[in-house]
Design a protein around this motif. Structure first.
Motif, PDB file in Angstrom:
ATOM      1  N   VAL A  22       0.839  -1.196   0.000  1.00 16.84           N
ATOM      2  CA  VAL A  22       0.000   0.000   0.000  1.00 16.84           C
ATOM      3  C   VAL A  22       0.877   1.251   0.000  1.00 16.84           C
ATOM      4  O   VAL A  22       0.638   2.200  -0.757  1.00 16.84           O
ATOM      5  CB  VAL A  22      -0.960  -0.006   1.202  1.00 16.84           C
ATOM      6  N   LEU A  39       1.066   4.153  -2.862  1.00 15.64           N
ATOM      7  CA  LEU A  39       0.874   5.566  -2.535  1.00 15.64           C
ATOM      8  C   LEU A  39       2.076   6.410  -2.942  1.00 15.64           C
ATOM      9  O   LEU A  39       1.929   7.503  -3.492  1.00 15.64           O
ATOM     10  CB  LEU A  39       0.599   5.729  -1.041  1.00 15.64           C
ATOM     11  N   SER A  40       3.275   5.902  -2.682  1.00 13.56           N
ATOM     12  CA  SER A  40       4.465   6.676  -3.060  1.00 13.56           C
ATOM     13  C   SER A  40       4.594   6.785  -4.577  1.00 13.56           C
ATOM     14  O   SER A  40       4.982   7.830  -5.097  1.00 13.56           O
ATOM     15  CB  SER A  40       5.723   6.059  -2.451  1.00 13.56           C
ATOM     16  N   SER A  78       2.095   6.780  -6.694  1.00 12.43           N
ATOM     17  CA  SER A  78       1.081   7.729  -7.175  1.00 12.43           C
ATOM     18  C   SER A  78       1.504   9.165  -6.880  1.00 12.43           C
ATOM     19  O   SER A  78       1.257  10.066  -7.683  1.00 12.43           O
ATOM     20  CB  SER A  78      -0.273   7.432  -6.560  1.00 12.43           C
TER      21      SER A  78
END
Length: 113
Positions: A98, A102-103, A105
Motif C-alpha cells: 500500500v 501511494l508513493s 502515485s
C-alpha cells in the motif's frame, strides 16, 4: 468557470469567505422557512403523513448501519487473525505494498497549472 477555480485555488482567504457565505445562506434559508422542510431528504413527500415515512427511513438507516457494522466486525476479525505470528509477515507485505502504491502515485502526480 476556470477563472473562478484558479482564483479559489490561489486564495485560501477567498475560498473561506465563499464557504462561510454558503453556510450563512443555508442557515438564513432554514430560519426563514417553515421548519425542517429544507432539510428533508428529496424522497420524503411533504404532503403525505411524516411519521410512517420517518419510520421507513429509520428502518432503512438501521439496516444499512447494521450491515456496515457487521462488515467492520468481519474485517476486524480477519485483521486479528493477521496479527498472529503466521499473519504478521503478510500484514507487513500488505502495508508495504500500500505504501509503495501511494508513493508511486505521489511520484506520478503532476500539479496542473
Amino acid at each position: 468557470m476556470n477563472d473562478l477555480h484558479a482564483l479559489l485555488a490561489a486564495s485560501e482567504f477567498l475560498f473561506q469567505v465563499i464557504k462561510w457565505a454558503g453556510v450563512a445562506f443555508l442557515g438564513l434559508r432554514l430560519l426563514g422557512s417553515e421548519g425542517v422542510v429544507p432539510l428533508l431528504p428529496q424522497f420524503v413527500v411533504v404532503e403525505m403523513p411524516w411519521p410512517p415515512q420517518y419510520l421507513v427511513l429509520g428502518a432503512v438507516f438501521g439496516v444499512v448501519d447494521f450491515l456496515v457494522m457487521l462488515g467492520y466486525a468481519f474485517l476486524g476479525r480477519q485483521a486479528s487473525r493477521m496479527c498472529s505470528p503466521r499473519g504478521v509477515p503478510w500484514l507487513e507485505r500488505l502495508c508495504g505494498g500500500v505504501f509503495f502504491i501511494l508513493s508511486a502515485s505521489l511520484a506520478l502526480y503532476r500539479r496542473q497549472g
